[in-house]
Design an enzyme around this catalytic site. Structure first.
Site, PDB file in Angstrom:
ATOM      1  N   ASN A  32     -12.107  -6.791  15.062  1.00  0.00           N
ATOM      2  CA  ASN A  32     -11.709  -7.711  16.148  1.00  0.00           C
ATOM      3  C   ASN A  32     -10.790  -7.020  17.157  1.00  0.00           C
ATOM      4  OD1 ASN A  32      -9.277  -7.577  14.833  1.00  0.00           O
ATOM      5  ND2 ASN A  32      -9.157  -9.752  14.303  1.00  0.00           N
ATOM      6  N   ASP A  58     -14.212 -11.263  14.300  1.00  0.00           N
ATOM      7  CA  ASP A  58     -13.178 -11.473  13.287  1.00  0.00           C
ATOM      8  C   ASP A  58     -13.848 -11.789  11.962  1.00  0.00           C
ATOM      9  OD1 ASP A  58     -11.086 -12.858  11.662  1.00  0.00           O
ATOM     10  OD2 ASP A  58      -9.912 -12.565  13.492  1.00  0.00           O
ATOM     11  N   PHE A  80     -11.825  -2.058   5.412  1.00  0.00           N
ATOM     12  CA  PHE A  80     -10.526  -1.591   5.899  1.00  0.00           C
ATOM     13  C   PHE A  80      -9.742  -2.699   6.610  1.00  0.00           C
ATOM     14  CE2 PHE A  80     -13.221   2.285   6.357  1.00  0.00           C
ATOM     15  CZ  PHE A  80     -12.472   3.189   5.621  1.00  0.00           C
ATOM     16  N   LYS A  84      -1.220  -4.493   8.524  1.00  0.00           N
ATOM     17  CA  LYS A  84      -0.649  -3.500   7.609  1.00  0.00           C
ATOM     18  C   LYS A  84       0.842  -3.207   7.776  1.00  0.00           C
ATOM     19  CE  LYS A  84      -1.590   0.549  10.440  1.00  0.00           C
ATOM     20  NZ  LYS A  84      -1.906   1.948  10.487  1.00  0.00           N
ATOM     21  N   SER A 124      -3.434  -0.133  -1.642  1.00  0.00           N
ATOM     22  CA  SER A 124      -2.300   0.683  -1.215  1.00  0.00           C
ATOM     23  C   SER A 124      -1.406   1.002  -2.397  1.00  0.00           C
ATOM     24  CB  SER A 124      -1.508  -0.109  -0.176  1.00  0.00           C
ATOM     25  OG  SER A 124      -0.277   0.518   0.076  1.00  0.00           O
ATOM     26  N   TYR A 148       2.951  -8.050   2.529  1.00  0.00           N
ATOM     27  CA  TYR A 148       1.823  -7.144   2.759  1.00  0.00           C
ATOM     28  C   TYR A 148       1.298  -6.605   1.421  1.00  0.00           C
ATOM     29  CZ  TYR A 148      -0.560  -2.723   3.558  1.00  0.00           C
ATOM     30  OH  TYR A 148      -1.465  -1.684   3.506  1.00  0.00           O
ATOM     31  N   LYS A 152      -2.327  -7.264  -0.783  1.00  0.00           N
ATOM     32  CA  LYS A 152      -3.225  -6.236  -1.334  1.00  0.00           C
ATOM     33  C   LYS A 152      -3.470  -6.501  -2.815  1.00  0.00           C
ATOM     34  CE  LYS A 152      -4.048  -3.772   2.256  1.00  0.00           C
ATOM     35  NZ  LYS A 152      -5.392  -3.750   2.808  1.00  0.00           N
ATOM     36  N   ARG A 230       7.634  11.076  -0.434  1.00  0.00           N
ATOM     37  CA  ARG A 230       6.347  10.376  -0.439  1.00  0.00           C
ATOM     38  C   ARG A 230       5.207  11.371  -0.600  1.00  0.00           C
ATOM     39  NH1 ARG A 230       9.642   7.097  -0.487  1.00  0.00           N
ATOM     40  NH2 ARG A 230       9.824   5.125   0.639  1.00  0.00           N
ATOM     41  N   ARG A 291      16.588   1.999   4.912  1.00  0.00           N
ATOM     42  CA  ARG A 291      15.752   0.901   5.409  1.00  0.00           C
ATOM     43  C   ARG A 291      15.519  -0.059   4.238  1.00  0.00           C
ATOM     44  NH1 ARG A 291       9.908   2.400   7.949  1.00  0.00           N
ATOM     45  NH2 ARG A 291       9.514   3.012   5.791  1.00  0.00           N
TER      46      ARG A 291
HETATM   47  P1  NAD Z   1      -5.475  -0.048  11.352  1.00  0.00           P
HETATM   48  O1  NAD Z   1      -4.637  -1.202  11.769  1.00  0.00           O
HETATM   49  O2  NAD Z   1      -5.530   1.145  12.207  1.00  0.00           O
HETATM   50  O3  NAD Z   1      -6.971  -0.536  11.062  1.00  0.00           O
HETATM   51  C1  NAD Z   1      -7.261  -1.848  10.602  1.00  0.00           C
HETATM   52  C2  NAD Z   1      -8.336  -2.402  11.530  1.00  0.00           C
HETATM   53  O4  NAD Z   1      -8.683  -3.739  11.093  1.00  0.00           O
HETATM   54  C3  NAD Z   1      -7.885  -2.524  12.981  1.00  0.00           C
HETATM   55  O5  NAD Z   1      -8.823  -1.854  13.797  1.00  0.00           O
HETATM   56  C4  NAD Z   1      -7.854  -4.026  13.254  1.00  0.00           C
HETATM   57  O6  NAD Z   1      -8.207  -4.307  14.589  1.00  0.00           O
HETATM   58  C5  NAD Z   1      -8.879  -4.550  12.251  1.00  0.00           C
HETATM   59  N1  NAD Z   1      -8.686  -5.940  11.804  1.00  0.00           N
HETATM   60  C6  NAD Z   1      -7.563  -6.502  11.295  1.00  0.00           C
HETATM   61  N2  NAD Z   1      -7.804  -7.780  10.970  1.00  0.00           N
HETATM   62  C7  NAD Z   1      -9.100  -8.041  11.262  1.00  0.00           C
HETATM   63  C8  NAD Z   1      -9.949  -9.186  11.145  1.00  0.00           C
HETATM   64  N3  NAD Z   1      -9.487 -10.351  10.659  1.00  0.00           N
HETATM   65  N4  NAD Z   1     -11.232  -9.094  11.553  1.00  0.00           N
HETATM   66  C9  NAD Z   1     -11.718  -7.924  12.051  1.00  0.00           C
HETATM   67  N5  NAD Z   1     -10.973  -6.814  12.190  1.00  0.00           N
HETATM   68  C10 NAD Z   1      -9.666  -6.867  11.791  1.00  0.00           C
HETATM   69  O7  NAD Z   1      -4.990   0.363   9.870  1.00  0.00           O
HETATM   70  P2  NAD Z   1      -5.337   1.647   8.997  1.00  0.00           P
HETATM   71  O8  NAD Z   1      -4.120   2.463   8.885  1.00  0.00           O
HETATM   72  O9  NAD Z   1      -6.605   2.241   9.454  1.00  0.00           O
HETATM   73  O10 NAD Z   1      -5.540   0.937   7.581  1.00  0.00           O
HETATM   74  C11 NAD Z   1      -6.822   0.539   7.116  1.00  0.00           C
HETATM   75  C12 NAD Z   1      -6.629  -0.209   5.811  1.00  0.00           C
HETATM   76  O11 NAD Z   1      -5.949   0.627   4.876  1.00  0.00           O
HETATM   77  C13 NAD Z   1      -5.783  -1.473   5.938  1.00  0.00           C
HETATM   78  O12 NAD Z   1      -6.346  -2.474   5.101  1.00  0.00           O
HETATM   79  C14 NAD Z   1      -4.431  -1.040   5.419  1.00  0.00           C
HETATM   80  O13 NAD Z   1      -3.728  -2.117   4.861  1.00  0.00           O
HETATM   81  C15 NAD Z   1      -4.813  -0.027   4.355  1.00  0.00           C
HETATM   82  N6  NAD Z   1      -3.757   0.960   4.090  1.00  0.00           N
HETATM   83  C16 NAD Z   1      -3.218   1.663   5.134  1.00  0.00           C
HETATM   84  C17 NAD Z   1      -2.187   2.578   4.884  1.00  0.00           C
HETATM   85  C18 NAD Z   1      -1.529   3.334   6.019  1.00  0.00           C
HETATM   86  O14 NAD Z   1      -0.405   3.795   5.856  1.00  0.00           O
HETATM   87  N7  NAD Z   1      -2.194   3.522   7.168  1.00  0.00           N
HETATM   88  C19 NAD Z   1      -1.719   2.784   3.573  1.00  0.00           C
HETATM   89  C20 NAD Z   1      -2.317   2.072   2.540  1.00  0.00           C
HETATM   90  C21 NAD Z   1      -3.339   1.158   2.813  1.00  0.00           C
HETATM   91  N1  UFG Z   2      11.262   7.104   7.447  1.00  0.00           N
HETATM   92  C1  UFG Z   2      12.359   7.516   8.186  1.00  0.00           C
HETATM   93  N2  UFG Z   2      12.368   7.211   9.513  1.00  0.00           N
HETATM   94  C2  UFG Z   2      11.361   6.514  10.126  1.00  0.00           C
HETATM   95  C3  UFG Z   2      10.254   6.100   9.345  1.00  0.00           C
HETATM   96  C4  UFG Z   2      10.259   6.398   8.007  1.00  0.00           C
HETATM   97  O1  UFG Z   2      13.278   8.136   7.666  1.00  0.00           O
HETATM   98  O2  UFG Z   2      11.442   6.266  11.337  1.00  0.00           O
HETATM   99  C5  UFG Z   2      11.223   7.451   6.008  1.00  0.00           C
HETATM  100  C6  UFG Z   2      11.187   6.251   5.079  1.00  0.00           C
HETATM  101  O3  UFG Z   2      12.491   5.811   4.778  1.00  0.00           O
HETATM  102  C7  UFG Z   2      10.432   6.824   3.872  1.00  0.00           C
HETATM  103  C8  UFG Z   2       9.465   7.840   4.501  1.00  0.00           C
HETATM  104  O4  UFG Z   2      10.011   8.156   5.768  1.00  0.00           O
HETATM  105  O5  UFG Z   2      11.315   7.503   3.027  1.00  0.00           O
HETATM  106  C9  UFG Z   2       8.054   7.315   4.675  1.00  0.00           C
HETATM  107  O6  UFG Z   2       8.089   6.088   5.385  1.00  0.00           O
HETATM  108  P1  UFG Z   2       6.773   5.425   6.010  1.00  0.00           P
HETATM  109  O7  UFG Z   2       7.202   4.192   6.733  1.00  0.00           O
HETATM  110  O8  UFG Z   2       5.998   6.432   6.767  1.00  0.00           O
HETATM  111  O9  UFG Z   2       5.896   5.074   4.725  1.00  0.00           O
HETATM  112  P2  UFG Z   2       6.193   4.116   3.479  1.00  0.00           P
HETATM  113  O10 UFG Z   2       6.082   4.958   2.254  1.00  0.00           O
HETATM  114  O11 UFG Z   2       7.415   3.329   3.664  1.00  0.00           O
HETATM  115  O12 UFG Z   2       4.962   3.094   3.529  1.00  0.00           O
HETATM  116  C10 UFG Z   2       3.651   3.499   3.902  1.00  0.00           C
HETATM  117  C11 UFG Z   2       2.977   2.340   4.636  1.00  0.00           C
HETATM  118  C12 UFG Z   2       2.677   1.223   3.686  1.00  0.00           C
HETATM  119  C13 UFG Z   2       1.873   1.748   2.549  1.00  0.00           C
HETATM  120  C14 UFG Z   2       2.599   2.874   1.858  1.00  0.00           C
HETATM  121  C15 UFG Z   2       1.718   3.450   0.792  1.00  0.00           C
HETATM  122  O13 UFG Z   2       3.804   1.851   5.667  1.00  0.00           O
HETATM  123  O14 UFG Z   2       1.911   0.254   4.342  1.00  0.00           O
HETATM  124  O15 UFG Z   2       2.908   3.898   2.794  1.00  0.00           O
HETATM  125  O16 UFG Z   2       2.476   4.278  -0.029  1.00  0.00           O
HETATM  126  F1  UFG Z   2       1.637   0.769   1.661  1.00  0.00           F
END
Ligand code: NAD
Ligand code: UFG
Length: 339
Positions: A32, A58, A80, A84, A124, A148, A152, A230, A291
């Protein structure tokens, strides 16, 4: 195979599109565009020289989803699509539960109606919360501590119930650790719409001059240098993991759960140093308070995916930073300015 990617215009989805197209799969994307731009799909097509069938829709619009399944002979789905941001989920839990859970229910009901029962789900590492033991393997207790993460976990449980109700469903729950980096061409990458919450896109914007300095959230953790540790994984390694998961489902795997991480932890300061090396740019930072909700250390035991998927992350932090920098420096305004 004809593979439907929900959320395929997003960060991880667009990189997975490239990997699948390069393996001669047909890719259909439904998104979407609430957190992405169509430009990402155009760039995927330019990188691969192949077409993507795209629907702006959507997931919660079940009749719309039904039409997509009627018009395409879909063999498998990679799901996906979802919201998030951890912080946003705390402020707007109903939006997160509504979007992530209702979207999944709508998708699965349409899949069931069309007899499509092979599904890869983006879970995640956040489901582990603050793991008692690192590296965390798939049997570690799950106790996410924000909406969040709970969305999941609830979806993992819904999909588990679905599999138990009908054993012909093959479902892979992929628990990603910290995806970073970009396609090495620099044409697609992570493009957060606001000020980034995550470390790597924040550092990249400091390096390119869009943000003045990084706030390091705490240097008093019980880690070697006091900053959070991480498991950063290159998004192309992650994308390749999806291909392996699809191959696993094709063997009638049933329900499987895998960590996708490297098995190695790096601190915030190590990532800053690596990005500085890769970009040749200064990364000014200051230490600020912790944080809320952050944990000291989280990294994966990825050996199950190694054994059962024949998948291992190959790219190290220097490559992650070099590719993130390539994307950021070629597209200082993300997709917006260049699209
Ligand atoms: P992203 O936001 O870039 O991609 C998600 C996509 O889903 C977006 O393009 C958004 O427009 C679309 N979307 C959201 N809700 C929708 C809906 N109801 N209908 C249709 N489209 C919809 O995020 P990403 O980083 O590519 O993450 C992909 C998946 O992986 C997510 O489910 C996220 O929770 C999961 N994930 C991401 C991370 C991360 O750090 N990036 C870590 C762990 C898990
Ligand atoms: N951090 C900073 N400054 C910033 C951002 C992050 O110091 O501006 C630190 C955080 O405190 C942490 C590390 O960098 O120690 C990583 O932080 P991120 O926000 O990049 O990642 P997180 O591990 O907090 O979480 C991410 C995604 C979640 C996902 C998770 C999976 O945000 O959605 O990884 O492990 F679920």
């Amino acid at each position: 195979m004809n593979i439907l990617l929900t959320g395929g215009a997003g960060y991880i989805g667009s990189h997975t599109c490239v990997v699948l197209l390069e393996k001669e799969h047909h890719v259909i994307v439904v998104d979407n565009l609430c957190n992405s731009k169509f430009e990402a799909i155009k760039r995927v097509e330019a990188i691969t020289g192949k077409k993507v069938i795209f629907y702006q829709e959507d997931l919660r619009n079940t009749p719309g989803m039904d039409a997509i399944f009627r018009n395409n002979a879909i063999n498998a789905v990679i799901h996906f699509a979802g919201l998030k941001s951890v912080a946003e989920s705390v402020a707007r839990p109903l939006d997160y539960y509504g979007n992530n859970i209702n979207g999944t229910l709508s998708l699965c009901s349409v899949m069931a109606a069309h007899g499509v029962k092979n599904l890869v789900f983006s879970s995640s590492a956040t489901v582990y919360g603050d793991p008692e033991v690192v590296p965390a393997d798939e049997t570690a207790p799950v106790r996410p501590f924000n909406p969040y993460g709970r969305s999941k976990l609830f979806i993992e449980e819904i999909l588990t119930d679905l599999h138990h109700s009908d054993l012909s469903w093959n479902i892979a729950l992929l628990r990603y650790f910290n995806p970073v980096g970009a396609h090495p061409s620099g044409r697609i990458g992570e493009d957060p719409s606001d000020i980034p919450n995550n470390l790597m896109p924040y550092i990249a914007r400091v390096a390119v001059g869009r943000l003045s300095e990084l706030n390091v959230y705490g240097d008093d953790y019980d880690t070697p240098d006091g900053t959070g540790v991480r498991d950063y994984i290159h998004v192309m390694d992650l994308a390749e993991g999806h291909l392996k998961a699809l191959e696993k489902l094709a063997t009638n795997s049933g329900l499987v759960t895998y960590n996708l991480g490297t098995g190695k932890g790096f601190s915030v300061l190590e990532m800053v140093a690596a990005f500085k090396r890769a970009s040749g740019k200064p990364i000014p930072y200051k230490i600020v308070g912790r944080r809320p909700g952050d944990v000291a250390t989280c990294y994966a035991n990825p050996s199950l995916a190694g054994r059962e998927l024949c998948w291992t992350a190959r790219r190290g932090i220097d490559e992650m930073c070099a590719d993130a920098w390539q994307w950021q420096s070629m597209n200082p305004g993300g997709y917006g300015e260049t699209g």
